[in-house]
Design a protein around this motif. Structure first.
Motif: not given
Length: 218
Positions: A59-76
């Motif tokens: 998501f981050k590579r695609n410029g989709m920061d909100e979605q990236a943040r959510s997935e990183f948060s879930i992983a954390h």
């Protein structure tokens, strides 16, 4: 029993397969394909730290920061130690703060969408610990309690939401519904009437009024 273990094993291999496939796509700059592959991996293994982390990378590579943040948060939240391992393994620079209220709200929403209701509840509780006066967090927690049939707990959260934000019509409506389900009809009617006062004269208000007339004759 043998068939069960064979099937389970295949499912795990599919999870690994899509994760490896997604990594290859990322390395080749095919970010859209990577997102699709990691989504399939997450569907097969919703509690997998690495697949959520890698979906965040895609998501981050695609410029989709909100979605990236959510997935990183879930992983954390799933496993902070493994999250840190994957940061090092993939040499990923995480610019996001994953401990603030907004990210716990996003995390709760992401968990809820994946059907991980208990995890979503814990995320919203953490959000409320950080920011007790966040009406949206109380409202979201209330909706999850309602889904689990905990109407008393739901009513407490909806009540907090309307105390913080008296103009939140959806919180008044759901507070009324929680009261109704507990047989507290007078309180339910009060909240429903407040809901109707707050809603503008739109089709939605007509639909709500129709539903209330069917339920309690308002």
């Amino acid at each position: 029993m043998v068939v069960f273990f064979l099937f389970f094993g295949c499912s795990r291999r599919d999870d690994d397969h899509y994760n490896r496939l997604g990594v290859n796509y990322l390395n080749n700059g095919q970010h859209n394909y990577a997102v699709d592959a990691f989504k399939k991996a997450v569907k097969l293994n919703p509690s997998g730290v690495e697949v959520h982390f890698n979906l965040g990378r895609a998501f981050k590579r695609n410029g989709m920061d909100e979605q990236a943040r959510s997935e990183f948060s879930i992983a954390h939240r799933l496993n902070p130690n493994k999250f840190n391992e994957y940061v090092k393994k993939y040499r990923e620079k995480i610019e996001y703060k994953i401990t603030d209220t907004k990210n716990y709200l996003e995390l709760g929403s992401a968990y809820a969408e994946k059907g991980m209701i208990d995890d979503a509840i814990n995320a919203y509780k953490k959000s409320i610990e950080i920011e007790p006066d966040n009406a949206r967090a109380h409202y979201s927690l209330g909706t999850l309690y309602s889904m689990k049939g905990k109407y008393n707990d739901a009513a407490d959260e909806f009540w907090m939401a309307v105390e913080i934000n008296p103009g939140m019509s959806e919180a008044h409506y759901n507070l009324g519904l929680s009261y109704y389900r507990q047989g507290m009809f007078d309180k339910a009617i009060t909240e429903y009437r407040t809901t109707l006062k707050l809603l503008p004269e739109t089709q939605k208000k007509k639909e709500v009024r129709c539903a209330l007339q069917t339920r309690i004759g308002l």
